[in-house]
Write a protein that holds these residues in place. Structure first.
Motif, PDB file in Angstrom:
ATOM      1  N   CYS A 222     -60.497 -48.100  55.862  1.00 25.16           N
ATOM      2  CA  CYS A 222     -59.827 -48.323  54.576  1.00 25.16           C
ATOM      3  C   CYS A 222     -59.391 -46.982  53.991  1.00 25.16           C
ATOM      4  N   LEU A 223     -58.102 -46.858  53.728  1.00 23.42           N
ATOM      5  CA  LEU A 223     -57.537 -45.668  53.106  1.00 23.42           C
ATOM      6  C   LEU A 223     -57.307 -45.958  51.637  1.00 23.42           C
ATOM      7  N   ASN A 224     -57.941 -45.182  50.775  1.00 21.93           N
ATOM      8  CA  ASN A 224     -57.772 -45.353  49.333  1.00 21.93           C
ATOM      9  C   ASN A 224     -56.913 -44.211  48.814  1.00 21.93           C
TER      10      ASN A 224
ATOM     11  N   PHE B 270     -64.907 -46.130  44.954  1.00 22.07           N
ATOM     12  CA  PHE B 270     -65.903 -46.451  45.985  1.00 22.07           C
ATOM     13  C   PHE B 270     -66.175 -47.954  46.034  1.00 22.07           C
ATOM     14  N   HIS B 271     -66.237 -48.584  44.867  1.00 26.06           N
ATOM     15  CA  HIS B 271     -66.515 -50.022  44.823  1.00 26.06           C
ATOM     16  C   HIS B 271     -65.323 -50.857  45.288  1.00 26.06           C
ATOM     17  N   SER B 272     -64.111 -50.348  45.118  1.00 22.81           N
ATOM     18  CA  SER B 272     -62.929 -51.154  45.420  1.00 22.81           C
ATOM     19  C   SER B 272     -62.500 -51.083  46.886  1.00 22.81           C
ATOM     20  N   ASN B 273     -62.988 -50.100  47.628  1.00 15.96           N
ATOM     21  CA  ASN B 273     -62.729 -50.122  49.069  1.00 15.96           C
ATOM     22  C   ASN B 273     -63.319 -51.401  49.671  1.00 15.96           C
ATOM     23  N   TYR B 274     -62.749 -51.840  50.784  1.00 16.68           N
ATOM     24  CA  TYR B 274     -63.243 -53.089  51.376  1.00 16.68           C
ATOM     25  C   TYR B 274     -63.139 -53.057  52.893  1.00 16.68           C
ATOM     26  N   HIS B 275     -63.907 -53.927  53.512  1.00 17.37           N
ATOM     27  CA  HIS B 275     -63.921 -54.025  54.971  1.00 17.37           C
ATOM     28  C   HIS B 275     -64.018 -55.496  55.358  1.00 17.37           C
ATOM     29  N   THR B 276     -63.643 -55.783  56.608  1.00 20.35           N
ATOM     30  CA  THR B 276     -63.495 -57.173  57.044  1.00 20.35           C
ATOM     31  C   THR B 276     -64.361 -57.463  58.266  1.00 20.35           C
ATOM     32  N   GLU B 277     -64.368 -58.732  58.656  1.00 13.26           N
ATOM     33  CA  GLU B 277     -65.030 -59.169  59.888  1.00 13.26           C
ATOM     34  C   GLU B 277     -64.033 -59.949  60.725  1.00 13.26           C
TER      35      GLU B 277
ATOM     36  N   GLY C 283     -54.895 -48.686  46.784  1.00 11.38           N
ATOM     37  CA  GLY C 283     -54.948 -47.630  45.784  1.00 11.38           C
ATOM     38  C   GLY C 283     -55.868 -48.049  44.653  1.00 11.38           C
ATOM     39  N   SER C 284     -56.554 -47.079  44.077  1.00 13.11           N
ATOM     40  CA  SER C 284     -57.337 -47.365  42.876  1.00 13.11           C
ATOM     41  C   SER C 284     -57.078 -46.256  41.877  1.00 13.11           C
ATOM     42  N   THR C 285     -57.048 -46.622  40.616  1.00  9.87           N
ATOM     43  CA  THR C 285     -56.650 -45.658  39.603  1.00  9.87           C
ATOM     44  C   THR C 285     -57.653 -45.508  38.475  1.00  9.87           C
ATOM     45  N   GLY C 286     -58.606 -46.383  38.375  1.00  5.05           N
ATOM     46  CA  GLY C 286     -59.561 -46.288  37.272  1.00  5.05           C
ATOM     47  C   GLY C 286     -60.771 -47.154  37.532  1.00  5.05           C
TER      48      GLY C 286
END
Length: 415
Positions: free
Chosen positions: A282-284, A156-163, A312-315
């Motif tokens: 954002c697709l994780n 959840f913390h590693s997803n990101y969005h832009t402007e 992708g996030s793994t941990g």
């Protein structure tokens, strides 16, 4: 100190053995392990053996202890750490060490350090990194499950969005946004639902999909849609195999999703997720495949013009684990929603080797216990002839079928 542990000697070669641990060094800590939950990552290490990036090449002669989602009690503290840790102190472990760039981690790489053991030696690098975490909670299972929960939180913390027009990344999910958890009724998905409903940055719409109706129904019972609304979240469960075409997109009123998490390594699932992304979505890809050539098609027109992004996030890290422990202690999340089976150390090998074939969620092992892997739903579903088992079943019946502190206490005292 004599320990009993599950050790890896080669591909699919696990052995439950008793052996003597060496005396701890001044920078090490001896600990008694109470609980460990079995992770699919352990299964992947077992079927790959020394080909796995975290498993040493010499395991045939220097076997390693399995298990990395564990909790217990400190027994003896080396002089270097005696100012910070004391015997009798409960602990949780953040296993993603990455110490000085090394891939080695507990549960994969160490001959005396792992979770599937009655006693273990915690090496210096864990304390140096600050990854031996003090735990003040009542139940050990919550500390064990803080590791998988930290992975969910880290996602959840590693997803990101832009402007548009700005070179910035805003980290985290979109607050009040539209989120989908695909293949989201498994153990990690259930943890993600719990976190999404109770974290400090909630989505406005949370859609959970799964093609297994039994898993989906259990998720519905654990997370009531009317209770989610009280948290400000519209929660919807969908079986995409039986839903009308376009239904998932219709739930967003055609805008697409801001955040999508994919919890199973299935090509069709990834491609579906890509097609459901909205502007700046954002697709994780959370699910780690065993196939090194795993691929899926991506719409690069959308990547360029929309712009969607894939990661992708793994941990998680130690902060994510601390967040999990804090939320558990406050009753904001309940990691027990992930647990469907409980067993003793004597059931660990068979459970690990058959993990993909055993339905349900997390399999929790208590290392001082002798007990076959037990399906909690089946246990409480029938009258048990053994009074100890019937007492355990009754505790579960009185707790919505969920594992709990009272169940753990009964198990540790009577088995």
């Amino acid at each position: 100190m004599i320990t009993e542990a599950v050790r890896l000697y080669g591909v699919n070669d696990l052995r439950l053995e008793k052996f003597e641990l060496p005396s701890i060094k001044e920078d090490e800590i001896l600990a008694r392990v109470v609980s460990d939950s079995i992770c699919m990552s352990t299964y992947k290490a077992v079927i790959q053996g020394s080909k796995h990036k975290r498993v040493p090449e010499d395991i045939a002669t220097n076997p390693t202890i399995m298990g990395h989602e564990f909790s217990g009690v400190i027994v003896e503290v080396g002089a270097k750490w005696s100012h910070q840790f004391q015997p009798g102190q409960k602990f949780a472990i953040q296993p993603a060490l990455n110490y000085k760039g090394s891939p080695y981690a507990p549960g994969y790489s160490f001959p005396y350090f792992g979770g599937d053991a009655t006693y273990t030696i915690i090496p210096n690098e864990v304390m140096e990194l600050g990854f031996l975490l003090d735990y003040q909670g009542e139940s050990f299972y919550e500390a064990s499950l803080s590791e998988p929960m930290s992975c969910i939180i880290g996602g959840f913390h590693s997803n990101y969005h832009t402007e548009t027009g700005k070179y910035v990344h805003h980290m985290g999910i979109v607050e009040g946004g539209k989120m989908a958890l695909l293949a989201g009724a498994g153990p990690m998905g259930l943890g993600a639902i719990d976190y999404a409903l109770h974290c400090d940055r909630k989505p406005g719409l949370l859609v959970v999909t799964d093609v297994d109706d039994n898993r989906l129904e259990r998720a519905r019972k654990l997370f009531l849609e009317e209770e989610a609304l009280k948290e400000g979240v519209r929660l919807v469960f969908v079986n995409p195999a039986t839903a009308p075409e376009g239904h998932l997109l219709d739930l967003t009123e055609g805008t697409g999703y801001d955040d999508i998490f994919v919890y199973a390594p299935v090509r069709a699932l990834v491609e579906s997720a890509d097609s459901l992304l909205g502007k700046d979505g954002c697709l994780n890809f959370f699910a780690g495949p065993t196939d090194t050539a795993f691929k899926a098609e991506v719409n690069f027109y959308n990547v360029h013009y929309t712009p969607t992004h894939i990661m992708g996030s793994t941990g998680g890290n130690d902060d994510d684990m601390r967040e999990s422990l804090e939320m558990s202690s406050k009753g904001l999340i309940n990691p027990a929603v992930m647990i469907t089976h409980v067993g003793g150390l004597d059931s660990c090998i068979d459970t690990t080797l058959r993990l993909p074939q055993i339905p349900g969620g997390k399999k929790l092992i208590y290392n001082s216990v002798r007990m076959p892997l037990t399906d909690l739903a089946e246990l409480q579903g029938t009258k048990q002839e053994d009074p100890k088992l019937e007492a355990l079943a009754e505790i579960l019946r009185n707790n919505r079928g969920l594992w709990c502190a009272q169940a753990e206490k009964h198990l540790l005292e009577n088995f």
